[in-house]
Write a protein that holds these residues in place. Structure first.
Motif, PDB file in Angstrom:
ATOM      1  N   GLU A 170      -6.389  -4.891   3.034  1.00 38.34           N
ATOM      2  CA  GLU A 170      -7.518  -4.757   2.045  1.00 38.34           C
ATOM      3  C   GLU A 170      -8.538  -3.505   2.401  1.00 38.34           C
ATOM      4  O   GLU A 170      -8.994  -3.063   1.466  1.00 38.34           O
ATOM      5  CB  GLU A 170      -8.287  -6.102   2.673  1.00 38.34           C
ATOM      6  CG  GLU A 170      -7.735  -7.556   1.842  1.00 38.34           C
ATOM      7  CD  GLU A 170      -8.625  -8.723   2.473  1.00 38.34           C
ATOM      8  OE1 GLU A 170      -9.556  -8.519   2.974  1.00 38.34           O
ATOM      9  OE2 GLU A 170      -8.164  -9.822   2.397  1.00 38.34           O
TER      10      GLU A 170
ATOM     11  N   GLN B   7      -6.623  -0.660   0.707  1.00 39.47           N
ATOM     12  CA  GLN B   7      -6.768  -0.742  -0.719  1.00 39.47           C
ATOM     13  C   GLN B   7      -8.179  -0.165  -1.221  1.00 39.47           C
ATOM     14  O   GLN B   7      -8.260   0.546  -2.268  1.00 39.47           O
ATOM     15  CB  GLN B   7      -6.460  -2.292  -1.113  1.00 39.47           C
ATOM     16  CG  GLN B   7      -4.884  -2.672  -1.149  1.00 39.47           C
ATOM     17  CD  GLN B   7      -4.788  -4.072  -1.517  1.00 39.47           C
ATOM     18  OE1 GLN B   7      -5.653  -4.826  -1.095  1.00 39.47           O
ATOM     19  NE2 GLN B   7      -3.525  -4.344  -1.855  1.00 39.47           N
ATOM     20  N   GLU B   8      -9.163  -0.680  -0.294  1.00 39.09           N
ATOM     21  CA  GLU B   8     -10.577  -0.203  -0.664  1.00 39.09           C
ATOM     22  C   GLU B   8     -10.428   1.335  -0.413  1.00 39.09           C
ATOM     23  O   GLU B   8     -11.213   1.995  -1.303  1.00 39.09           O
ATOM     24  CB  GLU B   8     -11.546  -0.860   0.406  1.00 39.09           C
ATOM     25  CG  GLU B   8     -11.822  -2.270   0.353  1.00 39.09           C
ATOM     26  CD  GLU B   8     -12.512  -2.726   1.402  1.00 39.09           C
ATOM     27  OE1 GLU B   8     -13.262  -2.072   2.112  1.00 39.09           O
ATOM     28  OE2 GLU B   8     -12.770  -4.110   1.255  1.00 39.09           O
TER      29      GLU B   8
ATOM     30  N   ILE C  43      -8.197   3.689  -0.931  1.00 38.24           N
ATOM     31  CA  ILE C  43      -7.216   4.165  -2.079  1.00 38.24           C
ATOM     32  C   ILE C  43      -8.277   4.103  -3.292  1.00 38.24           C
ATOM     33  O   ILE C  43      -8.381   4.996  -4.226  1.00 38.24           O
ATOM     34  CB  ILE C  43      -6.142   3.293  -2.396  1.00 38.24           C
ATOM     35  CG1 ILE C  43      -5.083   3.386  -1.116  1.00 38.24           C
ATOM     36  CG2 ILE C  43      -5.441   3.669  -3.544  1.00 38.24           C
ATOM     37  CD1 ILE C  43      -4.288   4.658  -1.077  1.00 38.24           C
TER      38      ILE C  43
ATOM     39  N   VAL D  16       0.792  -1.210  -0.040  1.00 40.99           N
ATOM     40  CA  VAL D  16       0.037   0.149  -0.072  1.00 40.99           C
ATOM     41  C   VAL D  16       0.880   1.151  -0.091  1.00 40.99           C
ATOM     42  O   VAL D  16       1.841   1.248   0.742  1.00 40.99           O
ATOM     43  CB  VAL D  16      -1.067  -0.153   1.255  1.00 40.99           C
ATOM     44  CG1 VAL D  16      -1.818   1.414   1.215  1.00 40.99           C
ATOM     45  CG2 VAL D  16      -1.722  -1.267   1.340  1.00 40.99           C
TER      46      VAL D  16
END
Length: 322
Positions: A268, A271-272, A274, A183
């Motif tokens: 996770e 990332q969501e 982002i 990330v």
């Protein structure tokens, strides 16, 4: 009642917020500014109620109470710079951290019914064995410029930590390095360059700087509750961090950010965020709402007023019983 309080410069941000209280604060200074003796260090807009005083002159001054903020203050500094009569004044000890030896079986260095022990989080109070010392909790209070608004256009996470490389696993240096392989993360703080970070951002500039990042990542395993988290929430950043210590009571999953003890799950969620700036803004709004209700500067100041009054009344009761 406006009090004259002697304390040491231990944590600059906390001291700055504390000095918003309507009292006079005196900070001992020494040449070279060794630990605790930095006084009104640059980077903060200190008020006229904050005064530097040469350490060798402290013993000749009149104070209403003494506020310790570190082991050194309590075990060493008070015997070096305070007079015997000053050591009989109402004394308070502000505990910034949970025990760093055994997490549950460590006896606090203050075991004295005449000293008031203040914890910055309920977690601290829970973990320390405080013996016969009266204790209370004053949770953090922060204030930021009203002109700073979250934008989140930088699709990266921000980590704020001083000396992260040297402070190791407790502050999550290994977690930070693990996560940033996947990330995009930026690190700011003192000595951030040691981990290829951005560097130190002055306290007054930090709110505006961090407002552009998508989320705030707090990789710390074991602490009380970082002021940087409270400040980021007040700006409106969603928070991602470990579901440990006091943070577990501050962040609500899907409302103000995400907390978990599973690093893969946190990756996770990052990332969501982002990929979805709308979700990030919604969670940031939740974080800001929480911060405004729980970490409001006026609540913080009011709590300090009450505790100072209690400590002085407690001391008067003890003196009167002798």
């Amino acid at each position: 009642m406006r009090l004259r309080i002697l304390t040491w410069h231990i944590h600059g941000s906390y001291l700055y917020y504390l000095t918003q209280a309507n009292h006079e604060f005196y900070l001992p200074v020494k040449p070279g500014k060794p630990e605790g003796y930095g006084g009104r260090l640059a980077g903060f807009p200190w008020g006229d109620n904050v005064h530097d005083i040469p350490a060798e002159e402290v013993q000749y001054q009149a104070f209403d109470c003494i506020l310790f903020q570190s082991r050194r203050n309590y075990l060493q500094d008070q015997y070096e710079i305070l007079s015997e009569s000053q050591r009989q004044l109402p004394r308070l000890y502000l505990e910034h951290d949970p025990p760093q030896e055994h997490p549950t079986n460590t006896t606090h260095i203050v075991d004295d019914p005449s000293v008031f022990l203040i914890h910055v989080t309920p977690f601290n109070q829970l973990m320390w064995d405080c013996g016969h010392t009266p204790t209370c909790v004053i949770e953090h209070g922060v204030m930021l410029p009203n002109t700073v608004q979250y934008t989140g256009e930088i699709a990266r996470g921000l980590v704020v930590a001083n000396g992260l490389a040297k402070r190791g696993r407790r502050l999550g240096a290994d977690i930070f390095q693990q996560v940033r392989q996947i990330v995009p993360l930026d690190l700011v703080g003192m000595q951030a360059e040691m981990l290829e970070g951005v560097g130190e951002i002055p306290h007054l500039q930090l709110p505006e700087f961090q407002s552009h990042y998508r989320f705030f990542f707090h990789p710390v395993r074991y602490t009380s509750l970082g002021l940087a988290v409270c400040e980021a929430m007040m700006v409106g950043l969603p928070i991602v961090g470990l579901a440990t210590t006091e943070l577990a009571t501050v962040i609500e999953n899907g409302v103000s950010g995400y907390i978990d003890t599973n690093i893969e799950h946190l990756i996770e969620r990052m990332q969501e965020l982002i990929a979805d700036p709308v979700k990030a803004r919604r969670l940031g709004n939740g974080a800001q709402e929480k911060a405004r209700s729980r970490f409001h500067i006026q609540r913080f100041i009011d709590d300090w007023h009450q505790v100072l009054e209690r400590a002085i009344a407690h001391h008067s009761t003890l003196v009167g019983s002798y």
